[in-house]
Enzyme design. Structure first.
Site, PDB file in Angstrom:
ATOM      1  N   ASN A  91       0.658  -0.992  -0.053  1.00 36.80           N
ATOM      2  CA  ASN A  91       0.028   0.056   0.064  1.00 36.80           C
ATOM      3  C   ASN A  91       0.760   1.320  -0.151  1.00 36.80           C
ATOM      4  O   ASN A  91       0.724   2.153  -0.686  1.00 36.80           O
ATOM      5  CB  ASN A  91      -0.670  -0.054   1.113  1.00 36.80           C
ATOM      6  CG  ASN A  91      -2.158   1.093   1.073  1.00 36.80           C
ATOM      7  OD1 ASN A  91      -2.569   1.056   0.109  1.00 36.80           O
ATOM      8  ND2 ASN A  91      -2.034   1.963   2.184  1.00 36.80           N
ATOM      9  N   TYR A 140       7.272   0.119   8.475  1.00 41.22           N
ATOM     10  CA  TYR A 140       6.391   1.515   8.434  1.00 41.22           C
ATOM     11  C   TYR A 140       7.376   2.657   7.983  1.00 41.22           C
ATOM     12  O   TYR A 140       7.116   3.410   6.824  1.00 41.22           O
ATOM     13  CB  TYR A 140       5.513   1.710   9.427  1.00 41.22           C
ATOM     14  CG  TYR A 140       5.004   3.322   9.317  1.00 41.22           C
ATOM     15  CD1 TYR A 140       4.222   3.450   8.428  1.00 41.22           C
ATOM     16  CD2 TYR A 140       5.133   3.980  10.631  1.00 41.22           C
ATOM     17  CE1 TYR A 140       3.614   4.925   8.366  1.00 41.22           C
ATOM     18  CE2 TYR A 140       4.377   5.321  10.530  1.00 41.22           C
ATOM     19  CZ  TYR A 140       3.760   5.648   9.354  1.00 41.22           C
ATOM     20  OH  TYR A 140       3.512   7.142   9.263  1.00 41.22           O
ATOM     21  N   HIS A 188      -3.904   4.019  19.559  1.00 40.54           N
ATOM     22  CA  HIS A 188      -2.900   5.357  20.148  1.00 40.54           C
ATOM     23  C   HIS A 188      -3.321   5.753  21.538  1.00 40.54           C
ATOM     24  O   HIS A 188      -4.620   5.590  21.958  1.00 40.54           O
ATOM     25  CB  HIS A 188      -3.356   6.534  19.067  1.00 40.54           C
ATOM     26  CG  HIS A 188      -2.654   6.196  17.679  1.00 40.54           C
ATOM     27  ND1 HIS A 188      -3.568   5.773  16.684  1.00 40.54           N
ATOM     28  CD2 HIS A 188      -1.592   6.233  17.102  1.00 40.54           C
ATOM     29  CE1 HIS A 188      -3.016   5.417  15.526  1.00 40.54           C
ATOM     30  NE2 HIS A 188      -1.602   5.691  16.008  1.00 40.54           N
ATOM     31  N   ARG A 280       6.396  -1.725  24.835  1.00 37.12           N
ATOM     32  CA  ARG A 280       5.921  -2.363  23.831  1.00 37.12           C
ATOM     33  C   ARG A 280       6.921  -2.289  22.733  1.00 37.12           C
ATOM     34  O   ARG A 280       7.829  -1.289  22.756  1.00 37.12           O
ATOM     35  CB  ARG A 280       4.717  -1.144  23.165  1.00 37.12           C
ATOM     36  CG  ARG A 280       4.072  -1.661  21.980  1.00 37.12           C
ATOM     37  CD  ARG A 280       2.993  -0.876  21.780  1.00 37.12           C
ATOM     38  NE  ARG A 280       3.537   0.825  21.119  1.00 37.12           N
ATOM     39  CZ  ARG A 280       2.699   1.696  20.689  1.00 37.12           C
ATOM     40  NH1 ARG A 280       1.448   1.496  20.793  1.00 37.12           N
ATOM     41  NH2 ARG A 280       3.302   2.915  20.518  1.00 37.12           N
TER      42      ARG A 280
HETATM   43  N1  UDP Z   1       0.994   3.829  24.974  1.00 39.72           N
HETATM   44  C1  UDP Z   1       1.002   3.327  26.275  1.00 39.72           C
HETATM   45  N2  UDP Z   1      -0.198   2.514  26.491  1.00 39.72           N
HETATM   46  C2  UDP Z   1      -1.185   2.452  25.252  1.00 39.72           C
HETATM   47  C3  UDP Z   1      -0.825   2.973  24.068  1.00 39.72           C
HETATM   48  C4  UDP Z   1       0.170   3.617  23.980  1.00 39.72           C
HETATM   49  O1  UDP Z   1       1.671   3.626  27.073  1.00 39.72           O
HETATM   50  O2  UDP Z   1      -1.922   1.772  25.514  1.00 39.72           O
HETATM   51  C5  UDP Z   1       2.400   4.612  24.721  1.00 39.72           C
HETATM   52  C6  UDP Z   1       3.392   4.073  23.757  1.00 39.72           C
HETATM   53  O3  UDP Z   1       4.306   3.163  24.207  1.00 39.72           O
HETATM   54  C7  UDP Z   1       4.048   5.150  23.161  1.00 39.72           C
HETATM   55  C8  UDP Z   1       3.042   6.407  23.602  1.00 39.72           C
HETATM   56  O4  UDP Z   1       2.113   5.956  24.340  1.00 39.72           O
HETATM   57  O5  UDP Z   1       5.266   5.447  24.206  1.00 39.72           O
HETATM   58  C9  UDP Z   1       2.418   6.809  22.351  1.00 39.72           C
HETATM   59  O6  UDP Z   1       2.015   5.737  21.507  1.00 39.72           O
HETATM   60  P1  UDP Z   1       0.874   5.881  20.202  1.00 39.72           P
HETATM   61  O7  UDP Z   1       0.566   4.484  19.806  1.00 39.72           O
HETATM   62  O8  UDP Z   1      -0.083   6.762  20.332  1.00 39.72           O
HETATM   63  O9  UDP Z   1       1.921   6.496  19.046  1.00 39.72           O
HETATM   64  P2  UDP Z   1       3.186   6.371  18.606  1.00 39.72           P
HETATM   65  O10 UDP Z   1       4.294   6.982  19.391  1.00 39.72           O
HETATM   66  O11 UDP Z   1       3.450   5.002  18.593  1.00 39.72           O
HETATM   67  O12 UDP Z   1       3.316   6.844  17.398  1.00 39.72           O
END
Ligand code: UDP
Length: 329
Positions: A91, A140, A188, A280
């Site tokens: 994509n 990504y 998010h 994560r």
């Molecule tokens: N995060 C978290 N718990 C959640 C979702 C996200 O602690 O349920 C944390 C994630 O590990 C990162 C931050 O929030 O440090 C932002 O994550 P998000 O997925 O919103 O955006 P990314 O930074 O991955 O684009």
């Protein structure tokens, strides 16, 4: 101008469509609705189509006498890109290739691309300037870097004028209250925390509290979706044949996961239970933009400077649309 917006039914794309219309542009949305929402597109603007359908894109560009393209249509989840890389190469990379090829036939030579901080990988030095080497660590980020490089080469060889806008963490919603974030499943931070406030989830899981940051949780630079839209409009005015503008879109301020949760508690008045969970995979400890170049090149300054002002708009959306766009009026 007459603008084709790919992915205009998606989160950032739909907010940008609204700003384009408000600025007097004519808009056509090209979207396959695989992740976007028809309800986010004003009636009469949507062409339902695939990025792989080069002929359809070319005929849409010709029939609607399109002057420029804004390209939002892409998959954008790091974890998914690791598990299902074919989606990202298919994509994001091939889709973008078909799009820019389709643009060559009728001679449409202006494009604004949504790019991402994920193209930088995990830089050690903060804040991240555009001179920071791009060393993505997941499919990504790599898929978007490939697209940026394609655009460079098309600019050099075919005179394309483009802007690649590298978003930090897009957040917030239109203050009008009818456009917002609606992903399924949601991954998010801010939407999930607000779903806890709404009682749709029991608690927020904090992914790691042992990072080398002041409170141990990851730091991100959250930038309001309307500020992103404003940067796209500013970039559109500055596209130059044969040249590419590449810049970061962030506020330059970082907030930790715990600070974001606290801001959500303050705005919503809900307790929002939180629990620490393992890290994560693939999360860098800190991602904060050096946003000076966007100011210089685009004259862009984010209007939503604090996390509270961003969360306020997101909360208005989630509260009035607890089921997202599926919420009955
Ligand atoms: N995060 C978290 N718990 C959640 C979702 C996200 O602690 O349920 C944390 C994630 O590990 C990162 C931050 O929030 O440090 C932002 O994550 P998000 O997925 O919103 O955006 P990314 O930074 O991955 O684009």
């Amino acid at each position: 101008m007459r603008i084709l917006v790919t992915g205009g039914a998606g989160y950032v794309g739909s907010h940008c469509v609204r700003e384009l219309l408000a600025a007097g542009h004519e808009v056509t949305v090209y979207d396959n609705l695989s992740r976007g929402h028809a309800a986010a597109v004003p009636s009469g603007l949507l062409v339902e189509g695939e990025l792989s359908d080069e002929r359809r894109i070319a005929s849409t560009l010709t029939e609607r006498r399109i002057d420029a393209v804004m390209h939002f249509a892409a998959f954008a989840l790091v974890g998914e890109s690791v598990a299902e890389p074919h989606l990202y190469y298919g994509n994001n990379v091939l889709g973008s290739f078909h799009l820019i090829e389709a643009m060559r036939t009728p001679g449409v030579s202006k494009l604004v691309l949504s790019s991402t901080t994920a193209t930088y990988g995990t830089p050690e030095k903060m804040p991240i300037a555009e001179t920071t080497p791009q060393q993505p660590i997941n499919p990504y980020g790599f898929s978007k870097l490939v697209v940026e490089r394609m655009l460079d080469d098309y600019a050099h060889a075919y005179g394309l004028g483009f802007a690649a806008l590298r978003y930090f963490n897009a957040a917030g919603a239109s203050p009008v209250g009818d456009l917002g974030e609606d992903h399924d499943p949601e991954s998010h931070l801010i939407p999930i925390v607000l779903q806890v406030a709404l009682g749709q989830r029991a608690k927020i899981m904090i992914f790691g509290d042992d990072y080398p940051t002041p409170d141990g949780t990851c730091i991100r630079d959250y930038v309001h979706v309307l500020d992103l839209a404003a940067a796209h409009l500013a970039a559109l005015d500055r596209l130059t044949p044969g040249r590419g503008i590449k810049c970061n879109l962030g506020t330059g301020r970082g907030y930790s996961v715990k600070q974001v949760i606290d801001a959500c508690r303050q705005i919503t008045g809900h307790a929002i239970p939180a629990e620490t969970a393992p890290r994560r995979p693939g999360d860098p400890p800190e991602l904060v933009a050096d946003a000076r170049l966007a100011r210089e090149l685009l004259g862009w300054t984010p209007q939503y400077e604090t996390i509270e002002s961003i969360v306020e708009t997101a909360w208005a959306w989630h509260r009035s649309h607890p089921q997202g766009y599926a919420t009955k009026a």
